[in-house]
Write a protein that holds these residues in place. Structure first.
Motif, PDB file in Angstrom:
ATOM      1  N   TYR A 202       1.018  -0.884  -0.230  1.00  0.00           N
ATOM      2  CA  TYR A 202      -0.293   0.370   0.093  1.00  0.00           C
ATOM      3  C   TYR A 202       0.281   1.729  -0.001  1.00  0.00           C
ATOM      4  CZ  TYR A 202      -4.391   2.312   1.208  1.00  0.00           C
ATOM      5  OH  TYR A 202      -5.722   2.608   0.755  1.00  0.00           O
ATOM      6  N   PHE A 203       1.224   1.814  -1.187  1.00  0.00           N
ATOM      7  CA  PHE A 203       2.045   3.171  -1.536  1.00  0.00           C
ATOM      8  C   PHE A 203       2.120   4.226  -0.793  1.00  0.00           C
ATOM      9  CE2 PHE A 203       3.387   0.600  -5.100  1.00  0.00           C
ATOM     10  CZ  PHE A 203       4.134   0.446  -4.369  1.00  0.00           C
ATOM     11  N   ASP A 204       2.049   5.158  -0.840  1.00  0.00           N
ATOM     12  CA  ASP A 204       2.243   6.321   0.864  1.00  0.00           C
ATOM     13  C   ASP A 204       1.340   7.480  -0.595  1.00  0.00           C
ATOM     14  OD1 ASP A 204       3.923   6.340  -1.064  1.00  0.00           O
ATOM     15  OD2 ASP A 204       5.280   7.818   0.352  1.00  0.00           O
ATOM     16  N   GLN A 205       1.348   7.008  -1.694  1.00  0.00           N
ATOM     17  CA  GLN A 205       0.443   7.798  -2.549  1.00  0.00           C
ATOM     18  C   GLN A 205      -0.005   7.081  -4.296  1.00  0.00           C
ATOM     19  OE1 GLN A 205       3.277  10.472  -5.169  1.00  0.00           O
ATOM     20  NE2 GLN A 205       4.752   9.465  -4.061  1.00  0.00           N
TER      21      GLN A 205
ATOM     22  N   LEU B 237       4.538   3.847 -11.689  1.00  0.00           N
ATOM     23  CA  LEU B 237       4.771   2.554 -11.722  1.00  0.00           C
ATOM     24  C   LEU B 237       5.866   1.770 -11.743  1.00  0.00           C
ATOM     25  CD1 LEU B 237       2.560   3.352 -15.534  1.00  0.00           C
ATOM     26  CD2 LEU B 237       2.150   2.579 -13.414  1.00  0.00           C
ATOM     27  N   ASP B 238       7.297   2.596 -12.400  1.00  0.00           N
ATOM     28  CA  ASP B 238       8.220   1.600 -11.404  1.00  0.00           C
ATOM     29  C   ASP B 238       8.625   1.367 -10.162  1.00  0.00           C
ATOM     30  OD1 ASP B 238       9.491   2.196 -14.601  1.00  0.00           O
ATOM     31  OD2 ASP B 238      10.134   4.327 -13.781  1.00  0.00           O
ATOM     32  N   ARG B 239       8.231   1.856  -9.028  1.00  0.00           N
ATOM     33  CA  ARG B 239       8.306   1.464  -7.967  1.00  0.00           C
ATOM     34  C   ARG B 239       7.015   0.039  -8.080  1.00  0.00           C
ATOM     35  NH1 ARG B 239       6.615   6.308  -3.810  1.00  0.00           N
ATOM     36  NH2 ARG B 239       6.944   4.348  -2.381  1.00  0.00           N
ATOM     37  N   LEU B 240       6.070   0.305  -8.371  1.00  0.00           N
ATOM     38  CA  LEU B 240       5.017  -0.574  -8.076  1.00  0.00           C
ATOM     39  C   LEU B 240       5.606  -1.795  -9.534  1.00  0.00           C
ATOM     40  CD1 LEU B 240       2.275  -2.161  -7.713  1.00  0.00           C
ATOM     41  CD2 LEU B 240       1.534  -1.149 -10.114  1.00  0.00           C
ATOM     42  N   ALA B 241       6.414  -1.892 -10.420  1.00  0.00           N
ATOM     43  CA  ALA B 241       6.877  -2.703 -10.826  1.00  0.00           C
ATOM     44  C   ALA B 241       8.041  -3.529 -10.648  1.00  0.00           C
ATOM     45  CB  ALA B 241       7.150  -2.466 -12.439  1.00  0.00           C
ATOM     46  N   THR B 242       9.215  -2.832  -9.612  1.00  0.00           N
ATOM     47  CA  THR B 242       9.936  -2.879  -9.271  1.00  0.00           C
ATOM     48  C   THR B 242       9.858  -3.928  -7.655  1.00  0.00           C
ATOM     49  OG1 THR B 242      11.512  -1.215  -9.133  1.00  0.00           O
ATOM     50  CG2 THR B 242      12.067  -2.587  -7.234  1.00  0.00           C
ATOM     51  N   ALA B 243       7.978  -3.349  -6.823  1.00  0.00           N
ATOM     52  CA  ALA B 243       7.794  -4.614  -5.856  1.00  0.00           C
ATOM     53  C   ALA B 243       7.229  -5.307  -6.495  1.00  0.00           C
ATOM     54  CB  ALA B 243       6.853  -2.916  -4.735  1.00  0.00           C
ATOM     55  N   LEU B 244       6.480  -5.418  -7.367  1.00  0.00           N
ATOM     56  CA  LEU B 244       5.970  -6.928  -7.610  1.00  0.00           C
ATOM     57  C   LEU B 244       7.138  -7.878  -8.130  1.00  0.00           C
ATOM     58  CD1 LEU B 244       2.766  -5.646  -9.589  1.00  0.00           C
ATOM     59  CD2 LEU B 244       2.720  -7.301  -7.171  1.00  0.00           C
TER      60      LEU B 244
END
Length: 264
Positions: free
Chosen positions: A158-161, A169-176
């Protein structure tokens, strides 16, 4: 050519779209070859009794062309080397239940789900205010892990924004995909297997989350019609099964096995 990943919303409209090519094939094989005879016979009746115009052959040609395009698209989506489906859900009980039903129907229609994505997962250090939400999510994540196994489950925090823009999207891809290649097939399992023997044959069809009482079977010629809770799929059997009839079926561990032999 790169592989496609489609995010499908678990709605009746999506399921109808996925099942349409099976219906379109029937029309192309059974109805369109006879369109001229049908129109020739119906036009005098419509003109004298109904006083309405019937569609021209050009209209039928357009419908046939559209149906063939949808069938071609369907073949691409069912090609496991080019396309897979990844179910996306939040860790909420009702959403998980809907995703499970969608997964059943995707298997029924022969589409490969190679991963499950769970969004908005609270971190372990979420704090006291959201601690109870975190405990509930942990229970739901256990359900997801066990229910969709062996399909990989990928979790996004659950990101802070809100996830908008290239940076997020880069942050999401890195996490997944920290431990996976996002372009790879993360899981590949046959949903249908046909076994031939001297006595007959058996067809194994994966129907995860289905209930035995919701399954129906009907064989017409080389067509085996499998129904699950109101959704139907027509499976075209090989010519070797033309003279065989279903003689029994079992449903265990999320898989339906239908047996065929020459007994009437």
């Amino acid at each position: 050519m790169g592989r496609d990943h489609r995010r499908l919303r678990p709605t009746g409209e999506t399921l109808r779209l996925l099942s349409f090519p099976d219906v379109a094939r029937w029309w192309i094989e059974k109805i369109f070859p006879k369109e001229r005879q049908i129109l020739a016979a119906a036009r005098p009746i419509a003109r004298s009794l109904l006083d309405i115009p019937l569609p021209s052959q050009a209209v039928f040609a357009d419908i046939q062309r559209l149906s063939q395009n949808l069938i071609a698209m369907n073949d691409i989506l069912r090609d496991r080397q080019r396309s897979t489906i990844r179910l996306v859900m939040n860790p909420d009980k009702m959403v998980i239940g809907e995703a499970m039903r969608t997964f059943t129907y995707l298997n029924l229609y022969g589409y490969l789900t190679d991963a499950v994505v769970v969004n908005r997962v609270f971190p372990s250090d979420v704090g006291e205010y959201f601690a109870q939400w975190r405990r509930v999510q942990e229970e739901h994540l256990e359900l997801v892990q066990s229910a969709f196994a062996p399909v990989p489950v990928l979790c996004a925090p659950y990101f802070d924004q809100e996830v908008l823009g290239a940076q997020m999207l880069d942050r999401l891809a890195t996490a997944l995909f920290r431990d996976h290649d996002p372009a790879a097939v993360l899981h590949d399992a046959l949903t249908q297997e046909l076994f031939m023997s001297e006595d007959g044959a058996s067809l194994r069809l994966a129907l995860p989350f289905a209930r035995k009482g919701d399954i129906s079977l009907k064989k017409i010629g080389l067509e085996l019609i499998v129904g699950v809770d109101g959704q139907r799929r027509t499976i075209i059997l090989p010519p070797a099964l033309a003279a065989l009839q279903p003689t029994g079926a079992t449903f265990e561990d999320g898989a339906l096995e239908v047996r065929f032999n020459g007994a009437q």
